[in-house]
Motif scaffolding. Structure first.
Motif, PDB file in Angstrom:
ATOM      1  N   LEU A   1       0.834  -1.202   0.000  1.00 13.55           N
ATOM      2  CA  LEU A   1       0.000   0.000   0.000  1.00 13.55           C
ATOM      3  C   LEU A   1       0.868   1.250   0.000  1.00 13.55           C
ATOM      4  O   LEU A   1       0.601   2.201  -0.751  1.00 13.55           O
ATOM      5  N   ARG A   2       1.898   1.256   0.808  1.00 15.58           N
ATOM      6  CA  ARG A   2       2.801   2.419   0.869  1.00 15.58           C
ATOM      7  C   ARG A   2       3.440   2.688  -0.499  1.00 15.58           C
ATOM      8  O   ARG A   2       3.482   3.830  -0.968  1.00 15.58           O
ATOM      9  N   LEU A   3       3.912   1.634  -1.141  1.00 16.96           N
ATOM     10  CA  LEU A   3       4.558   1.801  -2.448  1.00 16.96           C
ATOM     11  C   LEU A   3       3.560   2.281  -3.507  1.00 16.96           C
ATOM     12  O   LEU A   3       3.896   3.118  -4.357  1.00 16.96           O
ATOM     13  N   LEU A   4       2.345   1.776  -3.448  1.00 16.27           N
ATOM     14  CA  LEU A   4       1.320   2.212  -4.402  1.00 16.27           C
ATOM     15  C   LEU A   4       0.904   3.646  -4.127  1.00 16.27           C
ATOM     16  O   LEU A   4       0.627   4.422  -5.062  1.00 16.27           O
ATOM     17  N   GLN A   5       0.849   4.037  -2.859  1.00 18.84           N
ATOM     18  CA  GLN A   5       0.495   5.421  -2.525  1.00 18.84           C
ATOM     19  C   GLN A   5       1.576   6.402  -2.972  1.00 18.84           C
ATOM     20  O   GLN A   5       1.275   7.543  -3.323  1.00 18.84           O
ATOM     21  N   ILE A   6       2.823   5.950  -2.983  1.00 18.99           N
ATOM     22  CA  ILE A   6       3.903   6.777  -3.532  1.00 18.99           C
ATOM     23  C   ILE A   6       3.638   7.038  -5.012  1.00 18.99           C
ATOM     24  O   ILE A   6       3.813   8.160  -5.515  1.00 18.99           O
ATOM     25  N   GLU A   7       3.184   5.996  -5.717  1.00 20.46           N
ATOM     26  CA  GLU A   7       2.860   6.154  -7.136  1.00 20.46           C
ATOM     27  C   GLU A   7       1.652   7.070  -7.334  1.00 20.46           C
ATOM     28  O   GLU A   7       1.592   7.838  -8.299  1.00 20.46           O
TER      29      GLU A   7
ATOM     30  N   VAL B   1      -6.109   2.132 -11.420  1.00 21.30           N
ATOM     31  CA  VAL B   1      -6.045   3.564 -11.734  1.00 21.30           C
ATOM     32  C   VAL B   1      -4.650   3.941 -12.222  1.00 21.30           C
ATOM     33  O   VAL B   1      -4.498   4.641 -13.238  1.00 21.30           O
ATOM     34  N   LEU B   2      -3.628   3.476 -11.541  1.00 22.28           N
ATOM     35  CA  LEU B   2      -2.250   3.787 -11.948  1.00 22.28           C
ATOM     36  C   LEU B   2      -1.952   3.261 -13.349  1.00 22.28           C
ATOM     37  O   LEU B   2      -1.230   3.901 -14.126  1.00 22.28           O
ATOM     38  N   SER B   3      -2.513   2.114 -13.688  1.00 20.41           N
ATOM     39  CA  SER B   3      -2.243   1.499 -14.995  1.00 20.41           C
ATOM     40  C   SER B   3      -2.843   2.290 -16.154  1.00 20.41           C
ATOM     41  O   SER B   3      -2.445   2.086 -17.308  1.00 20.41           O
ATOM     42  N   LYS B   4      -3.771   3.199 -15.856  1.00 17.68           N
ATOM     43  CA  LYS B   4      -4.456   3.950 -16.909  1.00 17.68           C
ATOM     44  C   LYS B   4      -3.696   5.197 -17.364  1.00 17.68           C
ATOM     45  O   LYS B   4      -4.108   5.861 -18.307  1.00 17.68           O
ATOM     46  N   PHE B   5      -2.597   5.531 -16.681  1.00 21.83           N
ATOM     47  CA  PHE B   5      -1.889   6.778 -16.982  1.00 21.83           C
ATOM     48  C   PHE B   5      -0.403   6.513 -17.199  1.00 21.83           C
ATOM     49  O   PHE B   5       0.190   5.647 -16.559  1.00 21.83           O
ATOM     50  N   ASP B   6       0.178   7.303 -18.105  1.00 22.50           N
ATOM     51  CA  ASP B   6       1.614   7.227 -18.372  1.00 22.50           C
ATOM     52  C   ASP B   6       2.266   8.444 -17.722  1.00 22.50           C
ATOM     53  O   ASP B   6       2.619   9.411 -18.374  1.00 22.50           O
ATOM     54  N   TYR B   7       2.397   8.396 -16.407  1.00 21.21           N
ATOM     55  CA  TYR B   7       2.893   9.552 -15.657  1.00 21.21           C
ATOM     56  C   TYR B   7       4.413   9.500 -15.498  1.00 21.21           C
ATOM     57  O   TYR B   7       5.040   8.439 -15.611  1.00 21.21           O
ATOM     58  N   GLU B   8       5.001  10.641 -15.187  1.00 22.08           N
ATOM     59  CA  GLU B   8       6.444  10.733 -15.021  1.00 22.08           C
ATOM     60  C   GLU B   8       6.889   9.930 -13.794  1.00 22.08           C
ATOM     61  O   GLU B   8       6.294  10.027 -12.726  1.00 22.08           O
ATOM     62  N   GLY B   9       7.914   9.128 -13.943  1.00 16.55           N
ATOM     63  CA  GLY B   9       8.448   8.339 -12.840  1.00 16.55           C
ATOM     64  C   GLY B   9       7.808   6.973 -12.704  1.00 16.55           C
ATOM     65  O   GLY B   9       8.169   6.200 -11.806  1.00 16.55           O
TER      66      GLY B   9
ATOM     67  N   ALA C   1      -8.653  -5.909  -2.474  1.00 20.32           N
ATOM     68  CA  ALA C   1      -9.465  -5.013  -3.308  1.00 20.32           C
ATOM     69  C   ALA C   1      -8.886  -3.610  -3.347  1.00 20.32           C
ATOM     70  O   ALA C   1      -8.839  -2.968  -4.398  1.00 20.32           O
ATOM     71  N   ARG C   2      -8.434  -3.116  -2.206  1.00 21.09           N
ATOM     72  CA  ARG C   2      -7.856  -1.768  -2.154  1.00 21.09           C
ATOM     73  C   ARG C   2      -6.606  -1.662  -3.013  1.00 21.09           C
ATOM     74  O   ARG C   2      -6.440  -0.710  -3.787  1.00 21.09           O
TER      75      ARG C   2
ATOM     76  N   MET D   1      -6.874   8.517  -1.032  1.00 25.14           N
ATOM     77  CA  MET D   1      -6.706   9.937  -0.711  1.00 25.14           C
ATOM     78  C   MET D   1      -5.733  10.209   0.425  1.00 25.14           C
ATOM     79  O   MET D   1      -5.336  11.351   0.635  1.00 25.14           O
ATOM     80  N   GLU D   2      -5.331   9.162   1.147  1.00 26.63           N
ATOM     81  CA  GLU D   2      -4.593   9.314   2.410  1.00 26.63           C
ATOM     82  C   GLU D   2      -3.405  10.263   2.326  1.00 26.63           C
ATOM     83  O   GLU D   2      -3.175  11.069   3.229  1.00 26.63           O
ATOM     84  N   HIS D   3      -2.627  10.190   1.256  1.00 25.49           N
ATOM     85  CA  HIS D   3      -1.408  11.002   1.168  1.00 25.49           C
ATOM     86  C   HIS D   3      -1.430  11.975  -0.018  1.00 25.49           C
ATOM     87  O   HIS D   3      -0.382  12.527  -0.370  1.00 25.49           O
ATOM     88  N   LEU D   4      -2.602  12.175  -0.613  1.00 22.47           N
ATOM     89  CA  LEU D   4      -2.698  13.101  -1.742  1.00 22.47           C
ATOM     90  C   LEU D   4      -2.895  14.536  -1.253  1.00 22.47           C
ATOM     91  O   LEU D   4      -3.412  14.773  -0.162  1.00 22.47           O
ATOM     92  N   ASN D   5      -2.484  15.469  -2.089  1.00 21.97           N
ATOM     93  CA  ASN D   5      -2.618  16.884  -1.766  1.00 21.97           C
ATOM     94  C   ASN D   5      -4.102  17.271  -1.801  1.00 21.97           C
ATOM     95  O   ASN D   5      -4.736  17.187  -2.859  1.00 21.97           O
ATOM     96  N   PRO D   6      -4.673  17.710  -0.672  1.00 18.21           N
ATOM     97  CA  PRO D   6      -6.109  18.026  -0.658  1.00 18.21           C
ATOM     98  C   PRO D   6      -6.491  19.223  -1.530  1.00 18.21           C
ATOM     99  O   PRO D   6      -7.669  19.416  -1.827  1.00 18.21           O
TER     100      PRO D   6
END
Length: 286
Positions: free
Chosen positions: A45-51, A251-259, A243-244, A86-91
């Protein structure tokens, strides 16, 4: 008979991280299946939240508009999934939308009107804890809308979502699937836990009684609103933690984001947990 080994206070004082704990438990030959699963889940979860943080930076920088919808039967885990997203995202560029029942004024408006003003702005991710799809399942099951309103909704929603798609809004629609027995267990847990009793509503009480009716309207919804530009993704949620993780991966698989290429975790979801509607139909998902 060999003496059982136990973890001491000194052992815990010397631990630096969860990997140290795993090593120590293995060394002492202590059964730790559940502990290991929890530690693995926490690390994944931590590694995915970093992404997710990387993804949010990309969406903000590219002025993309992303709407992620969570639907499903009561107790399927919508709120828990959204919290982990949402836990670590910028509100400042993330919002949760969980609307109450419509006011008298809103009841006289076009059904979609109150949802339109909640759609994402440029650079923003909006999470919907239930959405306009209330009218597809909950409302007809509970008698909260007329047959005419229900049929109009099914005709209009593909056009509504197509307009969003044409305007560049990225829509991700999740249906969290839970079995009847698992739902009953979670309802019982809510009633027993004083911190979760607020989650158990009069509508929840009907979830088990009206199970088959929910199933009928759910299938009708999928058959009429699953489109190429706005498909339904089904997630098996009997195992909440799995499931989480898989929802985030999708969601991450749908975007070609930097890094993205530097990720230290698998980003493609398990197809046995996350699947499109037409495939889930074959597997008889609830």
């Amino acid at each position: 008979m060999p003496t059982k080994e136990f973890l001491t206070a000194e052992d815990f004082e010397n631990l630096q991280n969860s990997d140290d704990l795993k090593t120590l438990i293995n060394k002492k030959d202590i059964p730790f299946h559940k502990v290991n699963n929890t530690l693995s889940y926490t690390n994944e979860l931590r590694l995915l939240q970093i992404e997710l943080v990387k993804l949010q930076r990309y969406i903000s920088g590219q002025n993309k508009r992303v709407a992620i919808i969570f639907e499903g039967r009561d107790a399927a885990g919508k709120g828990g999934n959204i919290r982990r997203f949402m836990e670590h995202l910028n509100p400042r560029s993330t919002r949760l939308v969980a609307l109450n029942k419509p006011t008298e004024v809103e009841k006289g408006q076009w059904y979609f009107q109150r949802y339109i003003k909640e759609l994402p702005n440029p650079g923003e991710i909006v999470f919907f804890d239930r959405s306009w799809y209330n009218r597809a399942v909950v409302e007809p099951v509970m008698g909260f809308c007329s047959e005419k309103q229900y049929k109009e909704f099914l005709l209009q929603v593909p056009e509504y979502e197509h307009m969003m798609y044409e305007d560049g809004v990225i829509i991700i629609k999740f249906w969290l699937s839970i079995t009847k027995d698992e739902q009953a267990k979670r309802f019982d847990a809510r009633k027993e836990n004083p911190l979760k009793r607020w989650k158990f509503s009069p509508v929840d009480k009907q979830g088990q009684i009206l199970w088959d009716k929910y199933t009928y309207y759910k299938r009708e919804m999928f058959s009429k609103t699953h489109t190429t530009y706005s498909p339904w993704m089904i997630i098996k949620t009997n195992d909440k933690k799995v499931a989480r993780l898989e929802a985030i991966r999708h969601v991450l698989s749908k975007f070609d984001y930097e890094g993205k290429s530097d990720a230290e975790v698998v980003l493609n979801p398990d197809p046995n947990v996350v699947m499109r509607y037409y495939r889930s139909n074959i597997h008889q998902i609830e």
